[in-house]
Write a protein that holds these residues in place. Structure first.
Motif, short mmCIF file in Angstrom:
data_model
loop_
_atom_site.label_atom_id
_atom_site.label_comp_id
_atom_site.label_asym_id
_atom_site.label_seq_id
_atom_site.Cartn_x
_atom_site.Cartn_y
_atom_site.Cartn_z
N PRO A 37 0.82 -1.21 0.00
CA PRO A 37 0.00 0.00 0.00
C PRO A 37 0.85 1.26 0.00
CG PRO A 37 -0.57 -1.44 1.87
CD PRO A 37 0.57 -2.07 1.16
N ASP B 206 -3.44 4.77 -1.05
CA ASP B 206 -4.19 3.68 -0.42
C ASP B 206 -4.50 4.01 1.03
OD1 ASP B 206 -4.02 1.83 -2.72
OD2 ASP B 206 -1.88 1.84 -2.25
N TYR B 207 -3.52 4.57 1.74
CA TYR B 207 -3.76 4.93 3.14
C TYR B 207 -4.76 6.08 3.26
CZ TYR B 207 0.06 1.84 4.41
OH TYR B 207 0.85 0.72 4.58
N ARG C 91 -7.28 6.53 1.28
CA ARG C 91 -8.59 5.90 1.06
C ARG C 91 -9.04 5.09 2.27
NH1 ARG C 91 -9.36 0.83 -0.75
NH2 ARG C 91 -7.17 0.69 -1.43
N LEU C 92 -8.10 4.40 2.92
CA LEU C 92 -8.46 3.47 3.99
C LEU C 92 -8.47 4.10 5.38
CD1 LEU C 92 -6.32 0.44 2.74
CD2 LEU C 92 -8.82 0.57 2.72
N ASP D 239 -2.84 -7.67 3.12
CA ASP D 239 -4.08 -7.17 3.74
C ASP D 239 -3.93 -5.68 4.04
OD1 ASP D 239 -6.45 -6.74 5.05
OD2 ASP D 239 -6.30 -8.54 6.31
N THR E 94 -6.12 -3.36 4.23
CA THR E 94 -7.14 -2.83 5.13
C THR E 94 -6.75 -3.03 6.59
OG1 THR E 94 -8.87 -3.27 3.49
CG2 THR E 94 -9.57 -2.96 5.77
N ALA E 95 -6.27 -4.22 6.93
CA ALA E 95 -5.84 -4.50 8.30
C ALA E 95 -4.62 -3.66 8.65
CB ALA E 95 -5.52 -5.98 8.46
N ALA F 241 -3.84 -0.69 7.43
CA ALA F 241 -4.30 0.68 7.62
C ALA F 241 -4.99 0.85 8.97
CB ALA F 241 -5.24 1.08 6.48
N ALA F 242 -5.75 -0.15 9.38
CA ALA F 242 -6.44 -0.08 10.68
C ALA F 242 -5.43 -0.01 11.82
CB ALA F 242 -7.36 -1.28 10.84
N SER G 31 -3.65 3.43 11.65
CA SER G 31 -4.56 4.49 12.06
C SER G 31 -4.66 4.55 13.58
CB SER G 31 -5.94 4.28 11.44
OG SER G 31 -6.85 5.27 11.88
#
Length: 316
Positions: free
Chosen positions: A69, A73-74, A76-77, A274, A276-277, A279-280, A283
């Protein structure tokens, strides 16, 4: 579809076998669900053991993975209401460094980072994340805006280094990097930097001179690329693996040396498996670090930045 690295070939072989069996099972003629489950478990265990023992050079390969990413990408997520601001008001626009106001979990921030691009056209447009002087001067402009409006600064660092071309040198590359580093250190608002891929040389430091520096588990951060360092010391890039080990480029080494403050875990197999994971996790970590800086005076923040650089290597 995952692109496998050289050291992941055993995993790739297992995954190819699993895909072949799934195709066979789709015909309904053979019941091989148990065998597929066994191989999937074996593949997961092999991936876990492989990533638990990565060398510095293998981590460099992961940090450079083409599917890893990037800044967009970051955005967006992780972020909301991002408004990119262009130009340095001196020369022009540099798309290797992107930034503007945004929200992170409801927090208003000034977001700045390197964008490498994700295909041939975008990589050329973003100059592979290698900032030119106007990019760093844009970052300075955005930091000054952040200070004026009381916005914490968040930077996402991912560059092999600042652009080394003749035109960049003619426009004052070294001066722009130094001024950007100075702007980070002088900020009157909190600043959190995250090394999300490659943190290369002054091109990275210019956006990472914060009071809190985070690093993704398989990112790398160094004064020079392993290939370039090997070319200088041994006159050959073939020694890049040895150079990566000697320079202590990994998050784990740099945490021990107090160059960084925190490692953010990645999913097993790297951030590209992954996003999404990843980025979570990132974050949440950045949010915690920002919240911990609330209420601190400008003088305290500047002192914290100075202190974190003075303690690098202390007790190592």
């Amino acid at each position: 579809m995952i692109s496998y690295l050289e050291f992941e070939k055993p995993v790739a072989t297992l995954d190819a076998k699993i895909a072949e069996l799934r195709q066979t099972a789709a015909g309904g003629e053979v019941q091989i669900g148990a065998e597929i489950s066994r191989l999937e478990q074996k593949s997961a265990e092999l991936l876990r053991s492989t990533y638990a023992a990565l060398t510095a050079w293998q981590k460099t390969q992961v940090a450079r993975h083409p599917m890893r990413p990037h800044f967009v990408d970051y955005v967006r997520l992780m972020f909301e209401d991002f408004i990119p601001l262009g130009g340095d008001r001196l020369f022009g626009e540099d798309q290797a460094i992107v930034g503007g106001p945004a929200r992170l979990g409801g927090r208003k921030v000034m977001l700045i980072g390197h964008e490498k691009g994700n295909d041939t056209a975008s990589r050329i447009r973003h100059n592979f994340g290698m900032g030119k002087p106007e990019g760093y001067r844009k970052a300075i402009r955005l930091m000054e805006l952040a200070g004026r409006f009381g916005l914490p600064v968040v930077t996402l660092v991912d560059t092999s280094g600042a652009f080394p071309g003749v035109e960049a040198e003619e426009r004052g590359q070294a001066e722009a990097i130094a001024r950007s580093t100075e702007a980070c250190l002088a900020l009157p608002v909190p600043m959190v930097a995250a090394i999300v891929g490659e943190g290369g040389s002054g091109g990275a430091v210019a956006l990472a001179s914060a009071e809190r520096v985070l690093m993704l588990e398989h990112a790398v951060y160094s004064v020079i690329s392993p290939e370039a360092g090997a070319s200088i010391l041994w006159r050959t890039a073939d020694k890049a693996q040895e150079m990566a080990e000697a320079m202590k480029t990994t998050a784990q080494d740099l945490l021990a040396l107090k160059v960084i403050d925190r490692i953010v875990p990645e999913p097993i197999g790297g951030a590209h498996r992954d996003p999404t994971a990843t980025a979570a996790s990132l974050s949440a970590a950045i949010g915690e670090e920002l919240d911990a800086q609330i209420g601190k005076s400008a003088a305290d923040l500047r002192a914290a930045r100075a202190q974190r650089f003075l303690r690098i290597g202390d007790g190592a």
